[in-house]
Enzyme design. Structure first.
Site, PDB file in Angstrom:
ATOM      1  N   GLU A 195      45.484  32.243  27.505  1.00 36.78           N
ATOM      2  CA  GLU A 195      45.694  31.390  26.331  1.00 36.78           C
ATOM      3  C   GLU A 195      46.595  32.011  25.267  1.00 36.78           C
ATOM      4  O   GLU A 195      46.149  32.306  24.139  1.00 36.78           O
ATOM      5  CB  GLU A 195      44.343  31.010  25.715  1.00 36.78           C
ATOM      6  CG  GLU A 195      43.435  30.243  26.658  1.00 36.78           C
ATOM      7  CD  GLU A 195      42.143  29.763  26.010  1.00 36.78           C
ATOM      8  OE1 GLU A 195      41.451  28.954  26.656  1.00 36.78           O
ATOM      9  OE2 GLU A 195      41.832  30.178  24.874  1.00 36.78           O
ATOM     10  N   GLU A 216      39.211  27.549  33.054  1.00 39.95           N
ATOM     11  CA  GLU A 216      38.083  27.406  32.136  1.00 39.95           C
ATOM     12  C   GLU A 216      37.845  25.935  31.868  1.00 39.95           C
ATOM     13  O   GLU A 216      38.779  25.188  31.598  1.00 39.95           O
ATOM     14  CB  GLU A 216      38.338  28.098  30.781  1.00 39.95           C
ATOM     15  CG  GLU A 216      38.314  29.598  30.794  1.00 39.95           C
ATOM     16  CD  GLU A 216      38.511  30.191  29.398  1.00 39.95           C
ATOM     17  OE1 GLU A 216      38.145  29.512  28.404  1.00 39.95           O
ATOM     18  OE2 GLU A 216      39.027  31.315  29.302  1.00 39.95           O
TER      19      GLU A 216
END
Length: 463
Positions: free
Chosen positions: A185, A369
């Site tokens: 991320e 995720e």
């Protein structure tokens, strides 16, 4: 494969996972795993030569983390890792995504810290003994503090130090890793860390954010080259968190706002990786915030990927701010998680199919995720996390729909194996399929974990 949505105020369904006979979830080559991150679970921040990270510094700063929580102990995974890996086996997971703590494996001069390296060698060795596939993330936000003291991701020198780190880890762990992820991320590292200060190191300037992002992506590109040289048998990729933006009205201004939302959340990362350029509309959103880009940088960033990790959690409804940006307009009467995030599985499907139509060179995708936070409590030895069960079912259904529309999705990792340190929200928000009592470190498998285990077991026995 269709599951009922949860209406506000109703009770989510709790029956076992029952995908339709033609669902991708029944395919034995569709990987089902769980994910964690080093700072969120390991603890032991002062042991065996580990150096301070930016999150040690940030969480120790009053007012930065809810309730003053820190990752000093977290889930004590550094000492309890064997039992935690046994949980993976108990839940029948086929893969485990973990991250390495950069401050645990190198000293300030870049020399290896053998005790830290040995910890990850033992952990990965046990995972391979158990037959699990290993997805290893090099950077899940815990930058060594000594590098931040020299400018962190605003300093181009950090790019080269990350390449050194990737070189060490891939030489030490070659053969133990099935899939390397360079960064987790980068949007959060750049924007939350340097753009609005919500995350470590807590700086707040959009020009800092764009320069940090450029250096993060450049570090990814350089590390990918190193990983290919040192560990050619593994696959290499990066993980991007993506956001679905929808307009608050049908007006042209609000549609433009939703477009800019997705430019900032998605194209800012994916366009450099897959097109070799930053999206022009990003500078319409942030005029004058272009980073310093040197000759050859974009070619390095756009090195081919073996896979793309996608993290997805929620949808955001936006409207025009009346200038050149957007503002959130939360919808009333929608299902939300403990984080306040809207539950919107269709957003995951729509993003996946949109990326498939936008990028001709889109690599295979893993959902690295997906999950939700809830205020889970142990009652009579059980945790009945009914909302999470419904959440996971509906998001897995969305993945199945995307695959049937042509998207190459090869696996799904639930976030997270364990309740853990949820960054600026401390320990209040629980994402795990295993409950952790932080006072005693007792682990209790939640109902969602039990149902996942039952489904994977049923799949393994299917003809």
């Amino acid at each position: 494969m269709a599951y009922d949505a949860v209406a506000p105020g109703s009770s989510p369904q709790t029956d076992p996972f029952t995908p339709s006979a033609d669902s991708v979830l029944w395919r034995k080559d569709f990987l089902l795993g769980a994910a964690t991150a080093s700072y969120q679970i390991e603890g032991a921040v002062d042991e065996d030569g580990r150096l301070p990270s930016i999150w040690d510094t940030f969480s120790a700063t009053p007012g930065k983390v809810l309730a003053g929580d820190t990752g000093a102990v977290a889930c004590d995974h550094y000492h309890r890792w064997e039992g935690d890996l046994d949980l993976l086996t108990r839940l029948n997971f086929e893969a485990y995504r973990l991250s390495i703590a950069w401050p645990r494996v190198m000293d300030e001069a870049g020399r290896p810290n053998q005790k830290g390296l040995d910890f990850y060698k033992r952990l990965l060795g046990r995972l391979k003994d158990k037959g699990l596939q290993t997805f290893v993330t090099l950077y899940h936000w815990d930058l060594p503090q000594h590098l931040e003291d020299r400018g962190g991701w605003l300093n181009r020198e950090t790019v080269y130090r990350f390449a050194d780190y990737a070189d060490l880890m891939s030489r030490q762990l070659a053969g133990h890793v099935d899939a390397w992820t360079t960064l987790n991320e980068p949007w959060c590292s750049a924007f939350l860390g340097y753009g609005n200060g919500h995350h470590a190191p807590g700086l707040a300037n959009v020009r800092y954010a764009t320069q940090a992002m450029h250096h993060l992506l450049l570090a990814h590109g350089q590390a990918t080259q190193v990983l290919r040289t040192n560990d050619p048998a593994s696959i290499k990729g990066i993980v991007a968190n993506v956001g679905r933006g929808t307009p608050a009205s049908s007006s042209e201004a609000d549609r433009r706002a939703a477009h800019l939302f997705e430019v900032q959340h998605n194209a800012w990362i994916l366009d450099p990786l897959l097109k070799g350029e930053y999206p022009a509309d990003l500078w319409a959103l942030w005029p004058g915030a272009e980073p310093l880009v040197l000759a050859g940088d974009m070619q390095t960033i756009a090195a081919p990927l073996d896979f793309l990790g996608i993290n997805y959690y929620f949808r955001t409804n936006v409207k025009s701010d009346g200038a050149h940006g957007f503002v959130d307009v939360p919808l009333p009467d929608v299902e939300r998680t403990q984080m306040g995030w809207e539950v919107n599985p269709d957003g995951l499907r729509d993003l996946l199919t949109g990326f498939h139509g936008t990028f001709a060179n889109l690599p295979p995708i893993y959902i690295t995720e997906n999950g939700m936070a809830s205020d889970d409590q142990v009652r009579d030895g059980r945790v009945d996390d009914t909302q999470r069960i419904s959440f996971l079912k509906r998001h897995l259904a969305a993945v199945d729909q995307a695959v049937k529309q042509g998207v190459d999705v090869r696996g799904y990792f639930v976030w997270s194996l364990l309740d853990n340190f949820e960054w600026a929200f401390g320990y209040e928000r629980r994402f795990g399929v295993v409950h952790v009592d932080y006072g005693t470190q007792q682990r209790t498998v939640k109902r969602s974990g039990e149902l996942i285990a039952q489904f994977i077991d049923a799949r393994s026995k299917r003809d």
